[in-house]
Write an enzyme that holds these catalytic residues in place. Structure first.
Site, PDB file in Angstrom:
ATOM      1  N   ARG A 290     -56.173 -11.954 -17.434  1.00 54.10           N
ATOM      2  CA  ARG A 290     -55.184 -12.631 -16.596  1.00 54.10           C
ATOM      3  C   ARG A 290     -55.481 -14.125 -16.503  1.00 54.10           C
ATOM      4  O   ARG A 290     -54.565 -14.952 -16.583  1.00 54.10           O
ATOM      5  CB  ARG A 290     -55.154 -11.982 -15.207  1.00 54.10           C
ATOM      6  CG  ARG A 290     -54.527 -10.605 -15.274  1.00 54.10           C
ATOM      7  CD  ARG A 290     -54.536  -9.830 -13.964  1.00 54.10           C
ATOM      8  NE  ARG A 290     -53.768  -8.597 -14.192  1.00 54.10           N
ATOM      9  CZ  ARG A 290     -53.565  -7.648 -13.295  1.00 54.10           C
ATOM     10  NH1 ARG A 290     -54.083  -7.763 -12.073  1.00 54.10           N
ATOM     11  NH2 ARG A 290     -52.844  -6.588 -13.603  1.00 54.10           N
ATOM     12  N   TYR A 429     -47.294  -9.606 -20.200  1.00 57.17           N
ATOM     13  CA  TYR A 429     -48.502  -8.810 -20.474  1.00 57.17           C
ATOM     14  C   TYR A 429     -49.581  -9.067 -19.433  1.00 57.17           C
ATOM     15  O   TYR A 429     -49.456  -9.943 -18.611  1.00 57.17           O
ATOM     16  CB  TYR A 429     -48.981  -8.965 -21.912  1.00 57.17           C
ATOM     17  CG  TYR A 429     -49.484 -10.284 -22.439  1.00 57.17           C
ATOM     18  CD1 TYR A 429     -49.900 -11.325 -21.631  1.00 57.17           C
ATOM     19  CD2 TYR A 429     -49.580 -10.464 -23.827  1.00 57.17           C
ATOM     20  CE1 TYR A 429     -50.390 -12.501 -22.178  1.00 57.17           C
ATOM     21  CE2 TYR A 429     -50.067 -11.633 -24.378  1.00 57.17           C
ATOM     22  CZ  TYR A 429     -50.480 -12.644 -23.545  1.00 57.17           C
ATOM     23  OH  TYR A 429     -50.969 -13.793 -24.083  1.00 57.17           O
ATOM     24  N   GLU A 430     -50.613  -8.231 -19.484  1.00 57.87           N
ATOM     25  CA  GLU A 430     -51.735  -8.308 -18.515  1.00 57.87           C
ATOM     26  C   GLU A 430     -51.217  -8.244 -17.078  1.00 57.87           C
ATOM     27  O   GLU A 430     -51.789  -8.864 -16.186  1.00 57.87           O
ATOM     28  CB  GLU A 430     -52.558  -9.588 -18.715  1.00 57.87           C
ATOM     29  CG  GLU A 430     -52.819 -10.038 -20.139  1.00 57.87           C
ATOM     30  CD  GLU A 430     -53.547  -9.001 -20.992  1.00 57.87           C
ATOM     31  OE1 GLU A 430     -53.851  -7.916 -20.476  1.00 57.87           O
ATOM     32  OE2 GLU A 430     -53.785  -9.274 -22.170  1.00 57.87           O
ATOM     33  N   GLY A 431     -50.156  -7.491 -16.852  1.00 63.84           N
ATOM     34  CA  GLY A 431     -49.547  -7.399 -15.518  1.00 63.84           C
ATOM     35  C   GLY A 431     -48.490  -8.467 -15.375  1.00 63.84           C
ATOM     36  O   GLY A 431     -48.793  -9.660 -15.367  1.00 63.84           O
ATOM     37  N   GLN A 436     -48.442  -9.171 -10.422  1.00 61.48           N
ATOM     38  CA  GLN A 436     -49.372 -10.145  -9.825  1.00 61.48           C
ATOM     39  C   GLN A 436     -49.002 -10.393  -8.365  1.00 61.48           C
ATOM     40  O   GLN A 436     -49.867 -10.487  -7.496  1.00 61.48           O
ATOM     41  CB  GLN A 436     -49.321 -11.491 -10.572  1.00 61.48           C
ATOM     42  CG  GLN A 436     -49.589 -11.420 -12.060  1.00 61.48           C
ATOM     43  CD  GLN A 436     -50.925 -10.793 -12.398  1.00 61.48           C
ATOM     44  OE1 GLN A 436     -51.915 -11.032 -11.711  1.00 61.48           O
ATOM     45  NE2 GLN A 436     -50.938  -9.962 -13.422  1.00 61.48           N
TER      46      GLN A 436
END
Lengths: 588, 588
Positions: A290, A429-431, A436
Site C-alpha cells: 500500500r 489494487y492492494e485494497g 482504505q
C-alpha cells in the site's frame, strides 16, 4: 520522455523538513547516516532510473508481457535491467545485513522507489516486490524458512509474488477457497485458482516464491480460517512445483507487469506463521504494498508533470494577456493553474510519503520502546491515507498533465497517456480507495475511540502551538490549518455518533473522511514547508531568494492553500449531509 | 456490455420537465409534435443503438481503423451499420425537408445522439458529422454550393470532415498556414497540412467533403485573415482531388474514429461564405460539435453507469452492516455513493443538454423574433457550459464506474476501461475545457457586462419567485439555490473588477467560474426535477410512489445537493483567493 530525479526537492524534504539525519540518529542501526549520504544514494538511483529503466518503459507498454504455453516473456530489456538492478544492490536496500542486504532505513527505500516508479511502473512492480515478501517472512516465517529464502530474496536470485485474489474473492478475502492439505513434516499440498497475481510467472529470476493465502482442510470459513503458505515455483530437488500460470490479463495499462492467473494442482507449500493466522502474517506485506502504491502515485505523477511543464515551456499557442506574439503555454493563467495543481499535489505527496517511511523506521528501530510503539500506531493510521489520498490525487494530476498537452496528449507518441493508463490501477489494487477509507474510519479511528487519531492531531496541535508556527507571514497557513484541525475533530465526533446510532451509518462518509484527514496531514506539511521557506528568507538577504527556489516553494504552498485545500469545504458539507436511503434510487 | 436507452428518464425530461410539446407548439415548423412521437423516435433509436451499433463497439477498439497507403479501413461492421443508419433516416433527422431530411427539431437530434453516443462513440463521430456540416453550409454557403451538397449530406451518400488544426496551430487557429490561391470562377487551390481531422478519410460514403480553414494569398495574419473552403475528396468530373491522408494517429482510445493527417497539394476548393470570414462561417459547425461532445459525455457515462449498476447488483463481496452472508456490492454505502454520483451527474447532464437543444430550437424556430434572439444569446452562454462542465463531470463518473468494478474494471474484457479511454478525448477536442472556460468568462460574460448572463440568472430568479418553488418539501433545494445564485452574481462582480484592474487577471479563475455556472444551471434543474417529483407525490397516494420511480429521482436530487453541489464552496474559495505570480514556481 525525459526524467530527472527531483533531487533539490528531495533534499529539502529529507534534510530541511524531516531533518532525517537527526531522526535516524535516534535509531541505533541507522545512526550516522548523514544527509549527504542519503542524497548520494538518491542521485545514483536517479541516474540508474533515467539511464537504464526509463528507456524501457515505452516497450513495456507497446510490447508488454507475452504469455506462451504457461510461460511469460517479459518486455524487451527487462532481463538486463533487472540483472543490473540486482548487481548494483537496489534489490536489497532495506534487506538485513545478515541476509546480504544493505540494511538502509525504510526512508531510503521510499526515496529510491519514488524515483524508480517514475522511470517505469511496470519495472518497479517486479523489482521491488521482494522488499514486501522479506518483511512478511522476517515477521512470521520459521527460522528455517527464513534461512532458506531471505538471502535468496535479498540477492534477487529469487523473486516473489503475493497470491490472494480468487475469481469469487476480491476485496472479500474471507471467500477464498484455495485449500491446503497437510503432507509430510511442515509441508502442505495446495489446490485452487488465484487471479490478479502480479509477477507470478516470468523468467527474470531463477525461481519465484509465491505467498499464497489458503484454507487448511477443516478450518472455519471466513477470513479467520485462512493460513499463509510459501509455494516455490521450483522445488529444492530441481522439480517443478505444481503451480502453473494459465494466462495473463489484458489490461488498460501496466502491460509490462504480468497479472497472472495461477493454478495450484496440489502444489507443495510451507506454512508461514501459525495456522489460521494467515491474514496477520500477510498484512505487513500488504501494508508495504500500500505504501508502495503511494510511491507509484508520486513517481508517475512527477514524470507526467515534468513532461507537462516541459511542453508548456516549449509549445507556443495564443497570446498572454500582455503580449502580441504567440507565447508559451506556461504564460496562460489557466495552464499555470493546471501545472501548479500537479506541482502542489506532487510535492505534498513527497512530504507525506517520505515522512511516513520515517515514522515506520521509528516504529522498527527507534531506541525508545514507547516511541516505537507510538510510531507503529501512527504508521497504521497513515498507511490508508498514503494509499487512498495520494493515489486519488495522482489520478487528477496525471489527467491534468495530459490535458496540458491538448489533443497531443491523447496521442500515444507523447507518452503521457500511457502514464494515465498505467496509473489507473493504483486506486484499485492492494485494497481500493473505498477499502482504505473503510479501514481508516472504522478500524483505525472509530474502533479505539479516536486514541490513534489523537497521535496525529496532537502532533499538528503541538506544532501549531510551537514558536515556529508563530513566525511572521505564516498566519495565512496556520489560520486555515487550525480551523481544519477543529473541523476534523468535529467530523470525527459526528461520525462516531452516527455510527453509535446505527452500525454502518458512518460508512457512507468514509471516502470523504479519508480525504479530509489526507488534507489535514498534507496541509500541515505544507505549512511546515512554508515555515522553512520563510526561515530561509529571514536568514538571507531578501532579494537573493525572492526569485529563487524558496520563493517558488512558498508560492506553491500558497497555491495549495488557495486552490486545493478548499476541497475540505465540500467534504465537510458532504459529511454533514445526513445519509439517506439511496438504495431505492439504485434498483435495477 | 448491455445498454438500454433511458426512456423513462428521457420521458421525464422531455415531457414532465421541459414540457417539450408545449415549447415546440410555439415553433411553426415543429408544432404538433407530441410527447408520444418524441418518445417513439427515442425508442427506435434505442433499439437500433443496442441492436446494431453497440455490438460493434468492442471491435472499434480492438481492431480500430487501419491505414494502408492513403486509405483508411473502418472497424468491422461499420460499413453495414452506416448503410442501415442512412436507410433508417438517422443521418438526416434535423436536415431540412427541402434537402430530403426529416426536419425534426434539434431536441430530437439531441436525444437520439445521446443514445447513439452510448452505443459507440466512434460510430457517432462519423455518423453525426453531417449534421454539423449542413448547419455550416445552410448558414454561409452560396445557393449553388447548398444545392450541390446539402441533399447529398442529408442522404449520407457524402460524409464530411472539419479540418482546422495544423501541427503548429491547435487552440490558436490564428497560426494556421494552409494557403488558398484563386483558380477560376469561385474556385481556389489549397495547399497545406492538417492534423487531427476526424473522419477525413474512409470508405463509408461515396465521397467526403472537407471543410477547411485556410488563408487566401495576401490575407492578413491571425484568425481574422482566415477563410473557409469546401474541398471534396472526389470532384464532379470523377477525378480525385489533391487531398490525401498521410496517416492516422495512434491514440489512447477512440480507435474506431480515424484521426487523420491530411495533405492538400493544390486541392480544388470552393469558398464558403465571404473571404476572411472563415471563422464566422466555421463557428456554427464548431458550436454543434461542442454540444455533441456534451452528448457523448452523457452517452458514454450512461453506458458505464448501467454496467456499474449491473455489476454492483450481481457481484457479492463483503457484508452489509446488517447482514451475515456476502451481499451485493450495491449494499455497501460507499459503493452507493459511487453509483449515486454517476447517476446524479448523468441525469443532471440529461436535463441540461436537452434543455440547451430546446433553447437552440427556440433560437431558430420560435414564432416570436425577440424570443428567438434571446434564445440565441442564451444558447451562446450554455454551449461552453455544456462542453466544459459535462465533459469534465463525465470523466469523474466514468472513472467511478470503473472503480465500482474493482480490479476487474482494469481488465479489457469488462469493457468499462474502453469507455474511460474513449471519453478522455472529450475534454480536449472541439476546444479544451480551458478554451471553453475562457470563452465563457471573457466573451460570453464579461464582454457585455453580464447582460447575457442575466438571461440565465433571471430565469433562475424568476423560477425561485414562482409559486411552484414555494411547494412544501422544496426548501432543501430552493435555499441552497438562492444562495448559489447570489454567489454567482458576487463572483462575477469580483472577477469583472479584477479584470478591470488588470487585463487577464480574471483568467486564472476561468475554469472555476465555468464549473460554478455549470453548478448553477444544473442545481436549478435538479430543483425543478424535485418540484416535479413532489407534485406527483401530492397528486397521488403517498405509499404508491414512496418506493417508486419518483422517490428514487427525489433521492437523487437530494444526493446531488448533499454531495455534488458542495463543490461550489471549494470553487468560490478558489475564486476568492487572489491569484499570485505562479510563474516563478514553474520555471524549468
Amino acid at each position: 520522455m525525459r526524467y530527472s530525479a527531483p533531487l533539490r526537492d528531495l533534499s529539502f524534504v529529507l534534510n530541511e523538513l524531516l531533518d532525517a539525519p537527526a531522526a535516524l540518529a535516534q535509531m541505533p542501526e541507522h545512526a550516522g547516516l548523514d544527509g549527504e549520504s542519503l542524497m548520494a544514494v538518491a542521485e545514483q538511483a536517479g541516474d540508474f532510473a533515467a539511464g537504464a529503466i526509463l528507456p524501457l518503459n515505452r516497450g513495456a507498454d507497446e510490447t508488454g508481457c507475452r504469455w506462451h504455453g504457461g510461460e511469460v516473456e517479459m518486455p524487451p530489456g527487462f532481463q538486463q535491467a533487472y540483472r543490473d538492478y540486482c548487481e548494483l544492490g537496489w534489490v536489497s536496500i532495506c534487506a538485513a545485513l545478515a541476509d546480504g542486504g544493505q540494511g538502509l532505513p525504510r526512508l531510503m527505500f521510499s526515496v529510491v522507489n519514488e524515483i524508480f516508479s517514475a522511470a517505469s511502473h511496470a519495472f518497479v512492480m517486479i523489482a521491488s516486490v521482494n522488499h514486501c515478501a522479506a518483511i512478511c517472512l522476517r515477521r512470521s516465517a520459521s527460522p528455517a524458512l527464513q534461512a532458506r529464502w531471505l538471502p535468496a530474496l535479498a540477492s534477487g536470485r529469487v523473486l516473489s509474488s503475493m497470491c490472494m485474489t480468487e475469481p469469487q474473492a476480491g476485496s472479500d478475502i474471507g471467500l477464498l477457497s484455495t485449500r491446503a492439505e497437510p503432507d509430510g513434516p511442515g509441508g502442505y499440498r495446495l489446490s485452487g485458482s488465484k487471479i490478479f497475481a502480479s509477477g507470478a510467472e516470468h523468467g527474470l529470476s531463477a525461481n519465484i516464491v509465491h505467498l499464497v493465502l489458503a484454507r487448511i482442510a477443516g478450518a472455519p470459513p471466513g477470513s479467520r480460517g485462512l493460513s499463509l503458505f510459501l509455494v516455490p515455483k521450483w522445488l529444492d530437488d530441481g522439480a517443478r512445483n505444481a503451480v502453473h500460470c494459465d494466462g495473463i490479463e489484458h489490461k488498460m495499462g501496466l502491460h509490462g507487469s504480468p497479472t497472472c492467473a495461477l493454478r495450484l494442482d496440489g502444489a507443495l507449500g510451507w506454512l508461514v506463521g501459525e495456522p489460521q493466522r494467515g491474514l496477520a502474517a500477510m498484512f505487513p506485506m500488504m501494508n508495504e504494498a500500500r505504501l508502495m502504491s503511494g510511491l507509484q502515485a508520486l513517481g508517475l505523477s512527477e514524470l507526467a508533470w515534468q513532461a507537462a511543464r516541459g511542453y508548456a515551456h516549449e509549445r507556443r499557442q495564443g497570446r498572454s494577456p500582455a503580449g502580441l506574439q504567440p507565447c508559451p503555454l506556461v504564460d496562460h493563467p489557466d495552464v499555470q493553474r493546471m501545472l501548479m495543481t500537479q506541482k502542489a499535489w506532487n510535492e505534498g505527496a513527497r512530504m507525506l510519503v517520505h515522512w511516513t517511511a520515517l515514522v515506520i523506521d521509528a516504529a522498527e528501530s527507534h531506541a525508545d520502546q514507547a516511541h516505537r510503539r507510538e510510531s507503529a500506531e501512527l504508521a497504521g493510521l497513515l498507511t490508508p491515507i498514503v494509499k487512498g489520498f495520494l493515489c486519488e490525487n495522482a489520478q487528477q494530476a496525471l489527467s491534468l498533465a495530459l490535458q496540458v498537452h491538448g489533443g497531443h496528449g491523447y496521442v500515444r507518441e507523447t507518452g503521457v497517456e500511457q502514464l494515465v493508463r498505467d496509473a489507473r490501477v493504483i486506486t484499485l489494487y492492494e485494497g481500493s480507495t473505498g477499502i482504505q477509507a473503510q479501514d481508516l474510519l472504522m478500524r483505525k479511528v472509530l474502533a479505539d475511540g479516536g486514541q490513534r487519531l489523537a497521535l496525529l492531531t496532537g502532533r499538528v496541535q503541538a506544532w501549531l502551538e510551537s514558536p515556529g508556527a508563530g513566525a511572521e507571514g505564516l498566519a495565512a497557513f496556520t489560520g486555515p490549518l487550525r480551523t481544519l484541525l477543529a473541523q476534523v475533530r468535529a467530523a470525527t465526533t459526528l461520525l462516531a455518533g452516527r455510527e453509535r446510532g446505527q452500525a454502518g451509518a458512518a460508512l457512507a462518509s468514509c471516502c470523504s473522511y479519508l480525504r479530509l484527514l489526507g488534507h489535514l496531514v498534507m496541509a500541515w506539511w505544507w505549512a511546515r514547508a512554508a515555515a522553512a521557506c520563510l526561515a530561509v528568507h529571514e536568514r538571507e538577504h531578501e532579494h537573493e531568494h525572492k526569485q529563487g527556489w524558496y520563493a517558488g516553494k512558498l508560492a506553491t504552498a500558497h497555491f495549495h492553500y488557495g486552490e486545493l485545500l478548499p476541497e475540505t469545504r465540500a467534504l465537510l458539507a458532504a459529511i454533514e449531509a445526513a445519509p439517506r436511503p439511496w438504495a431505492l434510487a439504485l434498483a435495477e
